[in-house]
Design a protein around this motif. Structure first.
Motif, PDB file in Angstrom:
ATOM      1  N   ALA A   7       0.834  -1.204   0.000  1.00 35.62           N
ATOM      2  CA  ALA A   7       0.000   0.000   0.000  1.00 35.62           C
ATOM      3  C   ALA A   7       0.872   1.259   0.000  1.00 35.62           C
ATOM      4  O   ALA A   7       0.597   2.234  -0.708  1.00 35.62           O
ATOM      5  N   ARG A   8       1.958   1.205   0.785  1.00 32.74           N
ATOM      6  CA  ARG A   8       2.852   2.366   0.855  1.00 32.74           C
ATOM      7  C   ARG A   8       3.506   2.637  -0.507  1.00 32.74           C
ATOM      8  O   ARG A   8       3.590   3.774  -0.960  1.00 32.74           O
ATOM      9  N   GLU A   9       3.942   1.561  -1.161  1.00 36.25           N
ATOM     10  CA  GLU A   9       4.587   1.743  -2.466  1.00 36.25           C
ATOM     11  C   GLU A   9       3.611   2.268  -3.514  1.00 36.25           C
ATOM     12  O   GLU A   9       3.982   3.059  -4.386  1.00 36.25           O
ATOM     13  N   PHE A  10       2.350   1.869  -3.405  1.00 42.91           N
ATOM     14  CA  PHE A  10       1.336   2.400  -4.320  1.00 42.91           C
ATOM     15  C   PHE A  10       1.187   3.920  -4.148  1.00 42.91           C
ATOM     16  O   PHE A  10       1.144   4.673  -5.113  1.00 42.91           O
ATOM     17  N   LEU A  47       0.041   6.925  -6.725  1.00 43.58           N
ATOM     18  CA  LEU A  47      -0.944   7.916  -6.303  1.00 43.58           C
ATOM     19  C   LEU A  47      -0.325   9.310  -6.166  1.00 43.58           C
ATOM     20  O   LEU A  47      -0.840  10.276  -6.745  1.00 43.58           O
ATOM     21  N   GLY A  48       0.782   9.405  -5.446  1.00 42.22           N
ATOM     22  CA  GLY A  48       1.415  10.700  -5.178  1.00 42.22           C
ATOM     23  C   GLY A  48       1.686  11.515  -6.429  1.00 42.22           C
ATOM     24  O   GLY A  48       1.266  12.678  -6.521  1.00 42.22           O
ATOM     25  N   PRO A  49       2.366  10.920  -7.427  1.00 45.76           N
ATOM     26  CA  PRO A  49       2.717  11.688  -8.622  1.00 45.76           C
ATOM     27  C   PRO A  49       1.509  12.226  -9.393  1.00 45.76           C
ATOM     28  O   PRO A  49       1.639  13.157 -10.179  1.00 45.76           O
ATOM     29  N   GLU A  50       0.313  11.633  -9.179  1.00 41.57           N
ATOM     30  CA  GLU A  50      -0.892  12.110  -9.872  1.00 41.57           C
ATOM     31  C   GLU A  50      -1.468  13.361  -9.216  1.00 41.57           C
ATOM     32  O   GLU A  50      -2.366  13.989  -9.767  1.00 41.57           O
ATOM     33  N   PHE A  90       0.484  16.407  -0.388  1.00 42.52           N
ATOM     34  CA  PHE A  90       1.050  16.431   0.969  1.00 42.52           C
ATOM     35  C   PHE A  90       0.377  15.367   1.843  1.00 42.52           C
ATOM     36  O   PHE A  90       1.036  14.640   2.574  1.00 42.52           O
ATOM     37  N   GLN A  91      -0.951  15.289   1.740  1.00 40.37           N
ATOM     38  CA  GLN A  91      -1.694  14.310   2.551  1.00 40.37           C
ATOM     39  C   GLN A  91      -1.274  12.881   2.213  1.00 40.37           C
ATOM     40  O   GLN A  91      -1.212  12.023   3.088  1.00 40.37           O
TER      41      GLN A  91
END
Lengths: 322, 135
Positions: free
Chosen positions: B14-17, B22-25, B32-33
């Protein structure tokens, strides 16, 4: 309607009334991060002029009087402290809750960027001195309307945080050790001045030229001026940067500039005392923030996660008293 | 007993996802969240594997500081309860000045516990590169 869309309509009515002509708000207002208890929104008029709204969170009881923050901003400007100009106040809560509108100052507030981006390399080189000068000016501000401390600020803050720890009910031997250490080494605390209370990256607008404005005067109070210098130097506010001062500068640059502007020699021992106290304060505040989530007052992942940052301040206080 | 992946492996997935997809999108506040969420998942991964040993070691240190009045826990759950009670006792003894004579010993023991908590909550914080905390 979304919160931002509602606010846009309220801002259009509000600004039109203040300007005496019908104006439109450009895009949807954007919620900015920063400000623990007060919301900050950025918006612009259709003529391109940009503003910032600060308001209490709608629906939540106001924690502090808004008029104080407005008044303090005006007095800070008078003392030569760089701050945004207050344009309109909204005591009646026409914008959903009491707030005020300031001019927008271009620049960066995100600590990570200020500390790492090449654009701010030159700024980083002289920001410690700039902070010393600005703090010296803050400490000369007119104190009217601020309650004088009932006792020595050092004694007050010790009692206050011991009491807070008790009321939270979560035992923290590391903070108890720090409070004990501090109680046995009270500095003289000779001057009582206006203290910003949260003087650090995150509350500065920074450009390539350096600090352009000091924000977030929510917890300004009368107290011991060394508190502000120590707060800026504590490790949590270095955001991983290499300099003792805010992650960007050297202590001696801060102290020299402070001394030159104020004519008051910096009491290094007192700053050290306040740096330990600052870590206890921030540590206890992280517990409080986690509890506001846990008690259901304000559900927030960010607040929940901050409960696991308490240990960072425990680590720092123990290193500082060892 | 559950099949693989283990809890730590699921948390890691989940962390790697969050980190890679998710983050780069996202931008701004949401980005930040997601970084906060990544940190939370990282804490849980480390806690899953390291917390039980850390709590038992903390109990042992507290027993040395407070004397044998504190009972040997049988389960992990009981160990956490005992550690909480013992920390409450230690905190109030420090407040009353009753540990002053053993100051260095107490500071050292509490520091060890804090360093172990930090190794789970934020291991990067105590990186050896840091040497500038002192005044």
């Amino acid at each position: 309607m979304s919160k931002a869309a509602e606010l846009r309509d309220a801002l259009a009515r509000f600004c039109s009334a203040r300007l005496g002509r019908s104006v439109r708000i450009g895009d949807l207002p954007v919620r900015l991060s920063g400000g623990a208890s007060r919301e900050t929104w950025s918006f612009h008029l259709d003529d391109g002029r940009a503003f910032v709204l600060r308001r209490d969170p709608p629906g939540a009881p106001a924690q502090r009087q808004l008029s104080n923050e407005v008044d303090v901003l005006r007095r800070a400007a008078g003392a030569g402290v760089p701050v945004p100009r207050v344009v309109w106040t909204d005591d009646a809560g026409e914008l959903g809750s009491p707030g005020f509108v300031m001019e927008h100052i271009e620049g960066e507030t995100i600590a990570r960027k200020i500390l790492r981006d090449d654009e701010y390399a030159a700024a980083r080189g002289h920001m410690a001195a700039q902070c010393g000068e600005i703090l010296a000016r803050i400490h000369t501000m007119d104190a009217r309307g601020l309650a004088p401390p009932e006792r020595k600020p050092t004694e007050l803050v010790l009692d206050q945080y011991a009491g807070l720890l008790d009321s939270l009910g979560e035992p923290h031997p590391a903070f108890e050790l720090a409070l004990r250490w501090l109680g046995q080494r009270l500095p003289p605390s000779e001057r009582v001045t206006v203290v910003h209370g949260d003087f650090r990256l995150g509350n500065f607008i920074v450009g390539p030229d350096g600090v352009r404005a000091i924000l977030d005067w929510e917890i300004v109070h009368l107290g011991d001026p060394w508190e502000d210098l120590a707060w800026l130097c504590m490790r949590s506010w270095r955001f991983g940067g290499p300099g003792d001062v805010g992650g960007f500068g050297a202590r001696e640059d801060l102290y020299d500039a402070y001394e030159q502007t104020s004519g008051v020699p910096v009491d290094r021992d007192a700053v050290h005392w306040w740096e330990i106290m600052s870590n206890v304060k921030w540590g206890v505040m992280t517990i409080v923030q986690a509890f506001t989530h846990l008690m259901g007052q304000r559900h927030s992942m960010e607040h929940a996660a901050i409960g696991r940052r308490t240990v960072e301040t425990e680590y720092d206080v123990l290193r500082l008293i060892s | 007993m559950q099949d693989r992946p283990t809890a730590a492996e699921l948390l890691s997935a989940a962390r790697e996802f969050c980190e890679r997809e998710l983050g780069p999108e996202l931008t701004g506040r949401l980005r930040f969240q997601v970084r906060v969420m990544q940190n939370i998942l990282g804490i849980l991964e480390r806690e899953w594997t390291g917390e039980e040993a850390a709590v038992r070691a903390e109990w042992e240190r507290l027993r040395v500081l407070l004397g044998d009045r504190i009972q040997e826990p049988s389960s992990f759950g009981e160990a956490k309860q005992r550690v909480l009670e013992a920390n409450r006792e230690l905190a109030s003894r420090i407040r009353r000045g009753e540990m002053d004579e053993r100051w260095d010993e107490v500071v050292a023991a509490v520091f060890t516990t804090v360093a172990e908590k930090l190794a789970i909550a934020n291991p990067a914080y105590s990186a050896p590169a840091d040497s500038s905390t002192g005044a």
